[in-house]
Design an enzyme around this catalytic site. Structure first.
Site, PDB file in Angstrom:
ATOM      1  N   LYS A 156      -2.389  10.534  -0.612  1.00  4.69           N
ATOM      2  CA  LYS A 156      -2.104   9.486   0.150  1.00  4.69           C
ATOM      3  C   LYS A 156      -0.538   8.870  -0.533  1.00  4.69           C
ATOM      4  O   LYS A 156      -0.762   8.031  -1.172  1.00  4.69           O
ATOM      5  CB  LYS A 156      -2.954   8.286   0.114  1.00  4.69           C
ATOM      6  CG  LYS A 156      -2.747   7.571   1.252  1.00  4.69           C
ATOM      7  CD  LYS A 156      -3.036   8.089   2.400  1.00  4.69           C
ATOM      8  CE  LYS A 156      -3.033   7.281   3.655  1.00  4.69           C
ATOM      9  NZ  LYS A 156      -3.022   7.834   5.115  1.00  4.69           N
ATOM     10  N   SER A 166      -3.760  10.097   9.818  1.00  3.14           N
ATOM     11  CA  SER A 166      -4.234   8.734   9.457  1.00  3.14           C
ATOM     12  C   SER A 166      -4.882   8.028  10.416  1.00  3.14           C
ATOM     13  O   SER A 166      -5.961   8.369  10.774  1.00  3.14           O
ATOM     14  CB  SER A 166      -3.338   8.018   8.616  1.00  3.14           C
ATOM     15  OG  SER A 166      -3.901   7.176   7.399  1.00  3.14           O
TER      16      SER A 166
END
Length: 586
Positions: free
Chosen positions: A191, A385
């Site tokens: 991430k 995402s």
């Protein structure tokens, strides 16, 4: 006297603004009236595609678009929907002899490029020609041009054929100079959306994922260029990796182009194909004109397939035309669900993600719709995402091999600007609270370890929810899905191999799947949602936004750049489900 002059100046400025708005309104009314006039195309015409404006999912409702007018939320751009419709119409139009790709720079993502390229390939099946000309050809422009029968490059021009890259900017040193601390909370090794705030270069994990999906997309495109140009992938790879094409002669030598020539020579070649004299004028029809040509066969079916276009960042609340507001899109999906004429829904997604809360609100409406009618996800350039979050609950997920997706992970950023206020502006802040956590979250002091632990636990909980819902939507164990999560970004090819998407294809493929699942086959019409604002709503909304920005700039003066930077960091407050920050593939 001074006050008198101020009033006179204010009056003059007011009159100038009024005159400017009046002129725009007159142009808008005239353009709107003209756009309703029926457009005819002469026999022996050629459709010219320049693709020199940013390409969005939907054609903007901007009657001044042909003039290149852009103001506020009114953009000068082309819609992918109209580009594809024009190519499709030209294929069946007896007055159109071929397509002229007159382009150098194409401002579009990989998914949009793929859909335009596929339409061009289908167009050629009609037996009509496609000829391309470029002064300078970028990698994206060449990917489209590679399908052409003849590819012209200016004798002094250049062609970019050196592979894909992604350039990232890191702000840690700037934040350090400003005494601003980005307090980071995240789940997922990959991430990397927050890396620019606390690192000075990409982490090993981020570099690994970027290298993986860039190579996946590049190899896919090389395969298709090789097929179009009658070459092997190995040959193209050698040309690309060693930068063997450095001038037009190299481009022709290595078969990337067919001809070295000027614009007029490409025009002459098309005249010969059509069979007209060299001294006659070639009838070129611009996209802006041709998209106004009315289709002959318009369905009158009562059945509708709702196509909901979700493009931009996912944000809380109503949002705007260039992003995905949770309330606006939840309403759009709900509207499609409750409309008995709508037999199925296609959620068209081009988004890097955004607010986790907003994503979940939209996901809920997808789940409710799924119970009563088919809902299909169509991924465009990127659906990562939060973009993947709103897709994962659909019955079927359709993506391009070069779509950027995945990035299943969450993060939060809470800036601490205490040092900036104290040291740079000479401002101090004091707090009076009724409880220990009354001012959480605040940006005017550093968080305590206990506060950080509370926020991180919230992030962990949201990640568990994200992965659990994704696993449910993909019909796989949560532990298995987590192997593909951890914030990792995938190409469409990689995602399909891991069961994160179901089918390859574009919007039309998704619509066909939706129609088949609904049992309406070819008996339907398209209903586009959310409904677009009118030209005048957009115009005055843009004026308001511009006026606010100018007012802030005048008020803050030299501090305005700091304010812009602060607003950028502040926009990431709260929990985010977003892919790597400002990722541009070129």
């Amino acid at each position: 006297m001074l006050n008198f002059l101020k009033y006179v100046l204010a009056t003059i400025v007011g009159l100038l603004i009024f005159s400017f708005i009046s002129i725009l309104l007159l142009f808008g009314i005239a353009a709107s009236t003209a756009s309703r006039d029926e457009v005819t195309v002469d026999d022996g015409s050629v459709l010219e595609l320049r693709l020199d404006k940013p390409i969005l999912e939907r054609d903007p409702k901007n009657p001044l678009n042909e003039l290149g007018f852009s103001f506020g939320s009114l953009s000068s751009s082309d819609g992918l929907d109209q580009i594809k419709a024009a190519i499709r119409r030209a294929k069946m139009d007896d007055n159109i002899e071929g397509i002229f790709l007159n382009m150098s720079f194409v401002d579009a993502g990989m998914g949009k490029l793929e859909e335009i390229r596929n339409e061009l390939i289908d167009f050629k099946r009609s037996g009509k020609f496609v000829i391309s000309y470029s002064d300078i050809s970028t990698e994206k422009a060449y990917y489209l041009a590679s399908v052409a029968d003849k590819i012209y490059l200016n004798p002094m021009g250049t062609i970019e054929f050196n592979g894909l890259s992604s350039e990232m900017f890191f702000f840690k040193r700037m934040l350090d100079k400003l005494n601003i601390e980005a307090q980071i909370f995240k789940v997922g090794t990959y991430k990397s959306a927050v890396e620019p705030f606390f690192l000075e270069k990409a982490s090993d994990a981020n570099r690994e994922q970027l290298n993986s999906f860039l190579n996946s997309i590049n190899n896919y495109q090389l395969q298709h260029i090789a097929k179009a140009r009658g070459m092997s992938v190995a040959e193209l790879k050698d040309v690309q990796d060693n930068l063997l094409v450095r001038d037009p002669e190299d481009a022709k030598k290595f078969k990337l182009i067919t001809d070295i020539g000027y614009y007029d020579e490409a025009i002459t070649a098309m005249k010969k194909r059509i069979g007209i004299d060299e001294d006659e004028k070639l009838k070129l029809v611009q996209l802006s004109k041709y998209k106004k040509v009315k289709d002959k066969d318009i369905s009158t079916s009562k059945n509708r397939i709702a196509v909901i276009y979700a493009e931009g960042d996912i944000v809380d609340g109503d949002g705007a035309e260039d992003n995905i507001g949770s309330r606006n899109y939840a309403d759009a999906i709900r509207k499609a669900r409750l409309d008995d004429d709508v037999k199925a829904v296609v959620l068209r997604i081009s988004s890097p993600g955004g607010s986790a809360l907003a994503s979940d609100i939209i996901w809920r409406e997808v789940q409710l719709t799924k119970k009563v009618k088919p809902i299909i996800a169509s991924m465009s350039d990127v659906a990562a995402s939060g973009g993947y979050y709103i897709a994962m609950g659909c019955d079927t997920i359709v993506a391009h091999p070069n779509t950027i997706t995945g990035s299943i992970g969450v993060f939060g950023v809470i800036p601490n600007i205490q040092g900036f206020l104290n040291e740079k502006l000479g401002i101090t802040v004091d707090h009076v609270s009724t409880g220990k956590f009354s001012d959480v979250p605040t940006i005017t002091r550093p968080m305590t370890e206990q506060e950080k632990e509370i926020v991180q636990n919230q992030i962990n909980q949201i990640y568990e929810t994200f992965t659990a819902k994704a696993a449910q939507g993909r019909n796989m164990p949560q532990d298995k899905l987590k192997e593909y999560a951890s914030g990792r970004v995938w190409s469409g090819i990689e995602a399909k191999q891991r069961g994160l998407v179901d089918e390859y294809g574009g919007l039309e493929k998704a619509i066909a799947i939706a129609a088949a699942k609904a049992g309406v086959e070819d008996d339907y019409r398209i209903k586009e949602l959310p409904e677009r604002k009118s030209f005048f709503e957009e115009l005055f909304g843009g004026i308001g936004a511009q006026a606010k920005a100018q007012s802030m700039k005048a008020e803050l003066g030299e501090l305005y750049p700091y304010y812009q930077m602060y607003k950028k960091v502040e926009s990431l407050k709260g929990v985010q489900a977003r892919m790597p920050y400002e990722l541009h593939v070129q």
